[in-house]
Write an enzyme that holds these catalytic residues in place. Structure first.
Site, PDB file in Angstrom:
ATOM      1  N   ASP A 231      57.851 -78.484  93.233  1.00 50.37           N
ATOM      2  CA  ASP A 231      56.387 -79.176  92.336  1.00 50.37           C
ATOM      3  C   ASP A 231      55.733 -78.163  92.107  1.00 50.37           C
ATOM      4  O   ASP A 231      55.014 -78.361  92.856  1.00 50.37           O
ATOM      5  CB  ASP A 231      56.773 -80.203  91.996  1.00 50.37           C
ATOM      6  CG  ASP A 231      58.054 -80.999  92.283  1.00 50.37           C
ATOM      7  OD1 ASP A 231      59.426 -80.503  92.161  1.00 50.37           O
ATOM      8  OD2 ASP A 231      58.510 -82.206  92.894  1.00 50.37           O
TER       9      ASP A 231
HETATM   10  N1  URA Z   1      60.834 -83.515  96.867  1.00 51.63           N
HETATM   11  C1  URA Z   1      59.823 -83.419  95.916  1.00 51.63           C
HETATM   12  O1  URA Z   1      60.345 -84.244  95.395  1.00 51.63           O
HETATM   13  N2  URA Z   1      58.984 -82.650  95.147  1.00 51.63           N
HETATM   14  C2  URA Z   1      59.030 -81.297  95.474  1.00 51.63           C
HETATM   15  O2  URA Z   1      57.684 -80.673  95.167  1.00 51.63           O
HETATM   16  C3  URA Z   1      59.827 -80.915  97.140  1.00 51.63           C
HETATM   17  C4  URA Z   1      60.358 -81.997  97.634  1.00 51.63           C
END
Ligand code: URA
Length: 237
Positions: free
Chosen positions: A102
């Site tokens: 993310d």
């Molecule tokens: N899980 C999440 O919530 N975000 C990420 O970026 C990776 C795994």
């Protein structure tokens, strides 16, 4: 492969641009001898403006992804590809992120131009363990480890329960979570399912490949022995 195509595919320009580089004498061997487009020479000996060529296809990179950059080719705002040399964005085969982190997640992000390798890493059956460290908005309740390990946790809008995951409590609001899947916002949604909220999230390893001391925003190419370590079990912490 012909030299013009090979060099163009590395992102040095169109075939016409690369032909022009040959004509201008800017492509040489390691001794500075001008090369011609039809020459047959070893990859490592080729120089463009006295610099060795970028690595050949089969490239695997790791980056310490900063917060606030997106794993996308064309979203508005800063992209992970902006942290790589501009040529790397126009290579063929294309260099892609191996899964995504993310925008608000930092840490270990892999890139490769090897589609088969990419699928081997992200395929759920490969069981590559991804380890995340999370800081939480509220104290852990104490039952999260059991919930995450159960193999029955069903996230909202999903049809399949999550595979068992391992929680290590590092502090009242600080935990390490090891997962073998890569579902959308998985770690944040897991803690949300346990009534908590992730305030910060960092990925620290993929398989036995650890982020180590790679500075934030920096990247490096992985030698074959480190690529292999992605498929090895993460060491016990
Ligand atoms: N899980 C999440 O919530 N975000 C990420 O970026 C990776 C795994």
């Amino acid at each position: 492969m012909k030299l013009v195509k090979l060099i163009a595919n590395l992102g040095y320009g169109s075939r016409k641009d690369v032909t022009q580089l040959f004509r201008s004498g800017r492509i040489t061997d390691a001794d500075g001898e001008v090369l011609y487009a039809d020459d047959v020479v070893a990859y490592e000996t080729i120089r463009v403006d006295d610099e060795p060529l970028d690595p050949p296809p089969g490239l695997v990179l790791m980056m310490n992804k900063p917060l606030g950059v997106t794993c996308s080719r064309k979203d508005p705002g800063r992209l992970v590809y902006d942290l790589l040399p501009p040529r790397y964005s126009v290579r063929s085969p294309a260099l892609s992120t191996v899964g995504r982190l993310d925008r608000d997640t930092s840490g270990l992000l892999l890139f490769t131009d090897d589609g088969a390798l990419l699928h081997r890493i992200i395929a759920p059956k490969a069981q590559v363990t991804k380890v995340y460290e999370a800081t939480l908005a509220q104290d852990l309740r104490g039952d999260e480890g059991q919930l995450f390990a159960s193999g029955t946790l069903l996230l909202e809008t999903e049809k399949e329960p999550l595979a068992p995951a391992v929680l290590d409590v590092l502090g009242p609001r600080h935990a390490r979570l090891s997962v073998t899947e890569g579902r959308y916002h998985q770690v944040r949604r897991m803690f949300a399912a346990a009534g908590n909220h992730v305030e910060s999230l960092q990925r620290i390893s993929v398989g036995a490949l650890a982020l180590g001391d790679l500075p934030v925003g920096e990247w490096r190419a992985l030698p074959p022995e480190e690529v292999v370590s992605i498929f090895a079990a993460a060491p016990d912490r």
